[in-house]
Enzyme design. Structure first.
Site, short mmCIF file in Angstrom:
data_model
loop_
_atom_site.label_atom_id
_atom_site.label_comp_id
_atom_site.label_asym_id
_atom_site.label_seq_id
_atom_site.Cartn_x
_atom_site.Cartn_y
_atom_site.Cartn_z
N ASP A 299 0.75 -1.10 -0.08
CA ASP A 299 0.19 0.02 -0.02
C ASP A 299 0.83 1.33 0.10
O ASP A 299 2.25 1.17 -0.14
CB ASP A 299 -0.99 0.10 1.27
CG ASP A 299 -2.16 0.85 1.27
OD1 ASP A 299 -2.48 1.24 -0.11
OD2 ASP A 299 -2.85 0.93 2.10
N HIS A 300 0.22 2.35 0.32
CA HIS A 300 0.85 3.67 0.05
C HIS A 300 2.23 3.83 0.33
O HIS A 300 2.79 3.36 1.42
CB HIS A 300 0.19 4.69 1.16
CG HIS A 300 -1.20 4.84 0.84
ND1 HIS A 300 -1.60 5.94 -0.09
CD2 HIS A 300 -2.43 4.27 1.11
CE1 HIS A 300 -2.85 5.98 -0.17
NE2 HIS A 300 -3.40 5.12 0.44
N GLU B 267 -4.28 7.22 7.87
CA GLU B 267 -3.98 5.93 7.46
C GLU B 267 -2.64 5.78 7.32
O GLU B 267 -1.49 6.19 7.13
CB GLU B 267 -4.42 5.59 5.87
CG GLU B 267 -4.14 4.10 5.69
CD GLU B 267 -5.10 3.38 6.44
OE1 GLU B 267 -4.79 1.92 6.44
OE2 GLU B 267 -6.08 3.65 6.95
N HIS C 129 -9.77 8.17 3.84
CA HIS C 129 -9.45 7.02 4.89
C HIS C 129 -10.30 7.19 6.07
O HIS C 129 -10.30 7.97 6.94
CB HIS C 129 -8.03 7.09 5.13
CG HIS C 129 -7.02 6.52 4.16
ND1 HIS C 129 -6.03 7.38 3.63
CD2 HIS C 129 -6.89 5.57 3.22
CE1 HIS C 129 -5.47 6.68 2.68
NE2 HIS C 129 -6.30 5.60 2.22
N HIS D 253 -9.71 4.30 -2.99
CA HIS D 253 -9.11 4.22 -1.84
C HIS D 253 -10.06 4.83 -0.97
O HIS D 253 -10.97 5.48 -1.05
CB HIS D 253 -7.77 5.10 -1.79
CG HIS D 253 -6.43 4.46 -2.15
ND1 HIS D 253 -5.68 4.04 -1.23
CD2 HIS D 253 -6.10 3.91 -3.41
CE1 HIS D 253 -4.56 3.21 -1.97
NE2 HIS D 253 -5.10 3.25 -3.21
N ASN E 253 -9.95 -0.40 -1.36
CA ASN E 253 -9.44 -0.91 -0.15
C ASN E 253 -10.41 -0.61 1.02
O ASN E 253 -11.36 0.44 0.99
CB ASN E 253 -8.26 0.12 0.05
CG ASN E 253 -7.10 -0.09 -1.01
OD1 ASN E 253 -6.94 -0.94 -1.71
ND2 ASN E 253 -6.05 0.69 -0.60
#
Length: 327
Positions: A53-54, A126, A170, A212, A234
């Site tokens: 992820d990120h 997040e 998020h 996202h 996600n």
């Protein structure tokens, strides 16, 4: 299904006490997790995509280490250790974002690794990245920007997805605090198709999008976005809650058996080991999370897609004596 590692999750998997200079613990944790998933996916007979992820600019050494691990794995097995990596340079100027992503896509595509890039900013917080105070206009990508990304990355490879921003946040918030606009994705597809002209794909969805911040989203927004080319969503916040909720329910059910090692409602000398064994509450958390995931699979219309039929009971297909452990 997709299993993805964040940098923080990778470090946690390795152990928070391990030295993380140059993101060594993050790299080791993700690589270890990848081998674990590969081993167990084979036992369960479940196709798994391994994703990270990120990855902000400061975290690029983490991804460098993982790509290097995939390059080594590729030499022996003809496929990368991981399936895909996300590089999130949404806070950098768009030109820099694109140029760095092109460099990584060049390297990754040689071994079959897919790149997920982010354009625009996902709000909320997040894994230690806080965008709760970001300007509202930065939460929405423009068709021209999405086309700029598509045009440049396509010169290298078609193995990329775009996490474009359409109001995503998020976390889970009260109704009215998040204003999703999935039609931004539709307008972007139309804009790109117009630019491509006769070269536009038959399905009229040249870009594969990523959603996202899907936790807490209305099913109508989710399914609308799928219609506009979203192929991945996600739901980390929702799965965190489902895991915790499973533990909470377990504690509520067996509360009087979890206060001392010995002594419960059945008698003062009764042992409680089978209740406070951490595996018990963790299994309750897993079962609760399975229910949440099955709901997500239905919302995303991704059940019974691969033609594999109903999942059979898991069997041990390659034990250590049969050479099943990863090399």
């Amino acid at each position: 299904m997709i299993i993805q590692f964040s940098s923080g999750g990778s470090q946690f998997y390795a152990g928070k006490g391990l030295d993380n200079d140059n993101y060594a613990a993050c790299i080791a944790g993700a690589v270890s997790g990848a081998f674990h998933v590969r081993t167990m996916a084979e036992q369960y007979g479940v196709p798994v995509i391994l994703h990270t992820d990120h990855c902000a600019k400061k975290l690029l050494p983490w991804i460098d280490g993982l790509i290097h691990a995939s390059e080594r794995y590729y030499k022996d097995h003809g496929e990368p250790l991981f399936s895909s990596h996300m590089i999130d340079l949404s806070e950098e100027p768009i030109e820099e974002n694109i140029e760095i992503c092109k460099d990584y896509l060049e390297r990754m595509s040689k071994i079959g690794l897919l790149l997920e890039m982010e354009l625009g900013i996902t709000g909320g917080e997040e894994d230690g990245v806080n965008n709760e105070d970001v300007a509202k206009e930065d939460l929405y990508s423009k068709p021209e920007e999405i086309y700029q990304v598509y045009e440049e990355l396509s010169k290298v490879s078609d193995m990329f997805t775009v996490a474009a921003a359409f109001g995503n946040v998020h976390g889970v918030y009260s109704p009215g605090n998040v204003e999703l606009e999935p039609k931004i994705l539709s307008r972007a597809q139309d804009y790109i198709n117009e630019k491509l002209g006769d070269d536009a794909p038959a399905g009229k969805k040249p870009v594969s999008f990523v959603f996202h911040g899907g936790s807490g989203s209305d099913v109508s927004d989710i399914q609308e976005s799928i219609g506009y080319g979203v192929i991945k969503m996600n739901i980390d916040t929702d799965t965190q809650w489902s895991y915790w909720e499973g533990i909470k329910k377990f504690e509520n059910k067996w509360h009087d058996y979890l206060q001392e090692q010995i002594g419960n409602p059945e008698g003062p000398d009764k042992p409680n080991k089978k209740y406070y064994d951490p595996r018990e509450c963790m299994r309750a958390a897993e079962v609760n999370t399975i229910e949440r995931l099955e709901g997500a699979f239905a919302d995303l219309k991704c059940q019974n897609i691969l033609g594999l039929g109903e999942m059979e009971e898991a069997k041990n297909v390659l034990g250590p004596r049969r050479g099943g452990l990863p090399v």
